[in-house]
Write a protein that holds these residues in place. Sequence first.
Motif, PDB file in Angstrom:
ATOM      1  N   GLY A 181       0.817  -1.209   0.000  1.00 53.81           N
ATOM      2  CA  GLY A 181       0.000   0.000   0.000  1.00 53.81           C
ATOM      3  C   GLY A 181       0.852   1.260   0.000  1.00 53.81           C
ATOM      4  O   GLY A 181       0.567   2.218  -0.725  1.00 53.81           O
ATOM      5  N   PHE A 182       1.914   1.256   0.812  1.00 50.93           N
ATOM      6  CA  PHE A 182       2.824   2.397   0.873  1.00 50.93           C
ATOM      7  C   PHE A 182       3.470   2.641  -0.483  1.00 50.93           C
ATOM      8  O   PHE A 182       3.538   3.778  -0.965  1.00 50.93           O
ATOM      9  CB  PHE A 182       3.888   2.124   1.944  1.00 50.93           C
ATOM     10  CG  PHE A 182       5.020   3.110   1.958  1.00 50.93           C
ATOM     11  CD1 PHE A 182       4.867   4.355   2.532  1.00 50.93           C
ATOM     12  CD2 PHE A 182       6.250   2.787   1.396  1.00 50.93           C
ATOM     13  CE1 PHE A 182       5.915   5.273   2.545  1.00 50.93           C
ATOM     14  CE2 PHE A 182       7.301   3.686   1.404  1.00 50.93           C
ATOM     15  CZ  PHE A 182       7.124   4.927   1.982  1.00 50.93           C
ATOM     16  N   GLU A 183       3.934   1.565  -1.121  1.00 49.83           N
ATOM     17  CA  GLU A 183       4.598   1.708  -2.415  1.00 49.83           C
ATOM     18  C   GLU A 183       3.630   2.228  -3.479  1.00 49.83           C
ATOM     19  O   GLU A 183       4.004   3.058  -4.311  1.00 49.83           O
ATOM     20  CB  GLU A 183       5.194   0.370  -2.845  1.00 49.83           C
ATOM     21  CG  GLU A 183       6.385  -0.047  -2.010  1.00 49.83           C
ATOM     22  CD  GLU A 183       6.988  -1.368  -2.435  1.00 49.83           C
ATOM     23  OE1 GLU A 183       8.129  -1.664  -2.011  1.00 49.83           O
ATOM     24  OE2 GLU A 183       6.320  -2.116  -3.187  1.00 49.83           O
ATOM     25  N   ALA A 184       2.379   1.752  -3.468  1.00 49.69           N
ATOM     26  CA  ALA A 184       1.385   2.216  -4.446  1.00 49.69           C
ATOM     27  C   ALA A 184       1.127   3.710  -4.286  1.00 49.69           C
ATOM     28  O   ALA A 184       1.028   4.444  -5.279  1.00 49.69           O
ATOM     29  CB  ALA A 184       0.092   1.424  -4.299  1.00 49.69           C
ATOM     30  N   VAL A 185       1.028   4.167  -3.047  1.00 49.79           N
ATOM     31  CA  VAL A 185       0.779   5.593  -2.783  1.00 49.79           C
ATOM     32  C   VAL A 185       1.951   6.440  -3.258  1.00 49.79           C
ATOM     33  O   VAL A 185       1.774   7.485  -3.897  1.00 49.79           O
ATOM     34  CB  VAL A 185       0.515   5.824  -1.280  1.00 49.79           C
ATOM     35  CG1 VAL A 185       0.513   7.315  -0.962  1.00 49.79           C
ATOM     36  CG2 VAL A 185      -0.820   5.209  -0.880  1.00 49.79           C
ATOM     37  N   ILE A 186       3.179   6.004  -2.957  1.00 50.27           N
ATOM     38  CA  ILE A 186       4.366   6.769  -3.332  1.00 50.27           C
ATOM     39  C   ILE A 186       4.539   6.792  -4.851  1.00 50.27           C
ATOM     40  O   ILE A 186       4.881   7.827  -5.441  1.00 50.27           O
ATOM     41  CB  ILE A 186       5.630   6.198  -2.661  1.00 50.27           C
ATOM     42  CG1 ILE A 186       5.515   6.291  -1.140  1.00 50.27           C
ATOM     43  CG2 ILE A 186       6.866   6.937  -3.138  1.00 50.27           C
ATOM     44  CD1 ILE A 186       5.314   7.703  -0.617  1.00 50.27           C
ATOM     45  N   ILE A 187       4.312   5.653  -5.520  1.00 53.05           N
ATOM     46  CA  ILE A 187       4.431   5.618  -6.973  1.00 53.05           C
ATOM     47  C   ILE A 187       3.426   6.574  -7.609  1.00 53.05           C
ATOM     48  O   ILE A 187       3.766   7.333  -8.530  1.00 53.05           O
ATOM     49  CB  ILE A 187       4.201   4.185  -7.502  1.00 53.05           C
ATOM     50  CG1 ILE A 187       5.366   3.275  -7.123  1.00 53.05           C
ATOM     51  CG2 ILE A 187       4.044   4.193  -9.034  1.00 53.05           C
ATOM     52  CD1 ILE A 187       5.144   1.810  -7.444  1.00 53.05           C
ATOM     53  N   GLY A 188       2.188   6.560  -7.130  1.00 49.60           N
ATOM     54  CA  GLY A 188       1.160   7.416  -7.705  1.00 49.60           C
ATOM     55  C   GLY A 188       1.335   8.883  -7.377  1.00 49.60           C
ATOM     56  O   GLY A 188       1.003   9.749  -8.184  1.00 49.60           O
ATOM     57  N   GLY A 189       1.858   9.171  -6.195  1.00 52.91           N
ATOM     58  CA  GLY A 189       2.005  10.553  -5.758  1.00 52.91           C
ATOM     59  C   GLY A 189       1.128  10.834  -4.558  1.00 52.91           C
ATOM     60  O   GLY A 189      -0.084  10.580  -4.603  1.00 52.91           O
TER      61      GLY A 189
END
Length: 242
Positions: A181-189
């Motif tokens: 979840g953390f990685e998805a948020v960071i990738i998206g912005g």
Amino acid sequence: AFLGLSITTALGVSPLVALGLVVPLMAAIGYLLQRGVLNQTLGDDILPPLLVTFGLSVIIQNGLLEIYSADPQKMSAGALETASISVPGGIAIGVLPLLMFVVAVVVIAGLQWVFYHSALGRAFRAVSDKQDIAQLMGLNKAHVFGLAMALSLAVVGVAGVFLGIRTSFDPSIGPGRLIFGFEAVIIGGLGNLWGTLIGGIILGVSQNIGAQINPGWQLLAGHIAFLVVLAVRPRGLFPRID
């Protein structure tokens, strides 16, 4: 996921039907948790809420271990789990993954509308930006925080039930899923809901490509995609511009 498991076991209903109870129950838990515990930790220092939520995570995990044991659990959705739709090119799309994607889009679209086109969303943004000024304008910040947590856990309830249908779960699964979840948020912005959806898609596609190359590379491929995006676009692909 465990709440959904308890409801499906006790009532003998489908996990998708159990969503009708899981979502409002999770929302109620979120509101009571925020008003009763987390609001007491808010202030200029970020350490108290971090310590309290960490302590809660330990208590919840050990409580689940006592009730459900450490054995992996899974919810059954029957034929839905193996059903697929054939598309041109000899490709079969699973009905359950497709349903999960559609629900994710609907939930994000709903959140986007709430945040930017409703009075509740304006209250969220006002209290988030300037708590004291929002309080002076008549907003009860404690109540607004409670509603925000209720909305958060309602969405978590939807995700948890689909997780429980899609794969097995146990009390210690949280940290591993939190990384994705953390990685998805960071990738998206940060702050971009649609960006988070795109980040999740990029992460999932990367993991599947890695699994095709070598089954042991599935998780590694997702982490590599995250690091590549972080190196090229430290603020993510679609950062929110204030």
